[in-house]
Enzyme design. Structure first.
Site, PDB file in Angstrom:
ATOM      1  CD  GLU A  59      -1.684  -2.444   1.366  1.00  0.00           C
ATOM      2  OE1 GLU A  59      -2.449  -3.362   1.011  1.00  0.00           O
ATOM      3  OE2 GLU A  59      -0.586  -2.626   1.938  1.00  0.00           O
ATOM      4  CG  HIS A 128     -10.796  -7.907   5.838  1.00  0.00           C
ATOM      5  ND1 HIS A 128      -9.743  -8.394   6.563  1.00  0.00           N
ATOM      6  CD2 HIS A 128     -10.560  -8.255   4.547  1.00  0.00           C
ATOM      7  CE1 HIS A 128      -8.899  -9.027   5.748  1.00  0.00           C
ATOM      8  NE2 HIS A 128      -9.374  -8.945   4.513  1.00  0.00           N
TER       9      HIS A 128
END
Length: 325
Positions: A59, A128
């Site tokens: 990321e 998540h």
């Protein structure tokens, strides 16, 4: 056209790619797979792997590369696969992307869009189901937005890609499959910073954003059965916030409840509550109430129903705000 939010976002990205050759889409699995939630489905097939780019699982590298491309005049749209995965890129976003305009005294701009599926309600595993909006809203130089309908998603994603500002675009993942009417013929003329009065009312104002808007509307419908008129406002933009619309509503109703999935402490709701207490003090008939997630790490899937605000918790707040009147 009646389509899902995922499909609306896909169409918005498609139109952005068609309209500007400088627009790029990049992220893990956004190409051949079409993204975990299929938001980028078929885009690589139609626009090629040079414009819809499958990146490594890194990321910080995704955002750092996109930032460099933005400085060269491109308009990258990055997808962070899940909300909890954005933290490795946090330094790039808040230390580099957010500050470049100020650091260069306005001479350098970075038109960069960072898409993040966020929030709970899908029974996901750890990391998540985060709600990181307050982290980014606290950082000067970033716009933070979250749509609550397919129509807004379609219009807002097209508009933010055209901005010279860096944008954190939070997509409520449990709304991806919800359908709504989208007018594909209309030009995107929505004011990004403007809140939307979803349901008018005169007894109490509920402010929400993202997935919490639908929950607030359900609570308002139930409250109406008890004779209480609830005005629901979808702020759309988390930073900056359209305080004028909120103030107008609170001056009318005299009561305010703020709803969001993120923990209550130090959250977006706290900022709204403080602002309203300062600017609407004499119109308030009761203390401002906040309904949000508990101050704990997001729980396992079997327990997430206890973490997420639901209509019953909102209705409890409505009852309390009238008791304290």
């Amino acid at each position: 056209m009646l389509i899902t939010m995922a499909a609306a976002l896909n169409l918005g990205l498609r139109h952005a790619l068609e309209g500007d050759s400088k627009v790029l889409v990049m992220g893990q699995d956004v190409g051949r797979l079409g993204g975990v939630f299929r938001v980028t489905n078929d885009l690589q097939k139609d626009f090629g792997s040079n414009r819809v780019i499958d990146t490594p699982l890194a990321e910080s590298g995704i955002i750092g590369t996109a930032f460099g491309m933005a400085l060269r005049g491109y308009r990258p749209v990055c997808e962070i696969q899940f909300d909890g995965f954005v933290y490795p890129a946090f330094d790039q976003i808040v230390s580099q992307v957010a500050k470049i305009h100020y650091r260069t005294r306005g001479m350098v701009k970075a038109g960069l869009t960072i898409r993040i599926p966020y929030g709970g309600g899908i029974g996901a595993v750890e990391h998540h189901s985060e709600s990181p909006e307050a982290y980014f809203a606290h950082t000067a130089g970033l716009r933070v937005l979250s749509p609550s309908t397919p129509s807004d998603a379609y219009t807002m994603i097209r508009q933010v890609i055209e901005l010279d500002d860096p944008v954190v675009f939070l997509e409520p993942k449990r709304l991806y499959w919800g359908k709504g009417l989208v007018d594909l013929r209309a030009d995107p003329d929505l004011q990004l910073n403007s809140a939307r009065v979803v349901t008018p009312g005169f007894d109490v104002t509920i402010v929400a954003y993202g997935a919490s808007v639908a929950t607030a509307v359900t609570a308002a419908t139930l409250a109406a059965q008890e004779g209480r008129s609830v005005e629901v406002i979808d702020i759309r933009s988390i930073s900056p916030i359209d305080f004028a619309t909120i103030e107008t509503s609170v001056r009318k109703t005299g009561r305010l409840i703020i709803v969001h999935e993120a923990p209550v402490s130090f959250g977006v709701g706290a900022e709204i509550a403080a602002h309203v207490a300062h600017h609407c003090f004499h119109q308030l008939l009761a203390p401002v109430h906040r309904v949000g997630g508990h101050d704990i790490p997001y729980p396992p899937a079997r327990l997430e129903a206890h973490q997420l605000p639901d209509p019953d918790r909102i209705l409890d707040a409505v009852d309390q705000i009238f008791i304290k009147n």
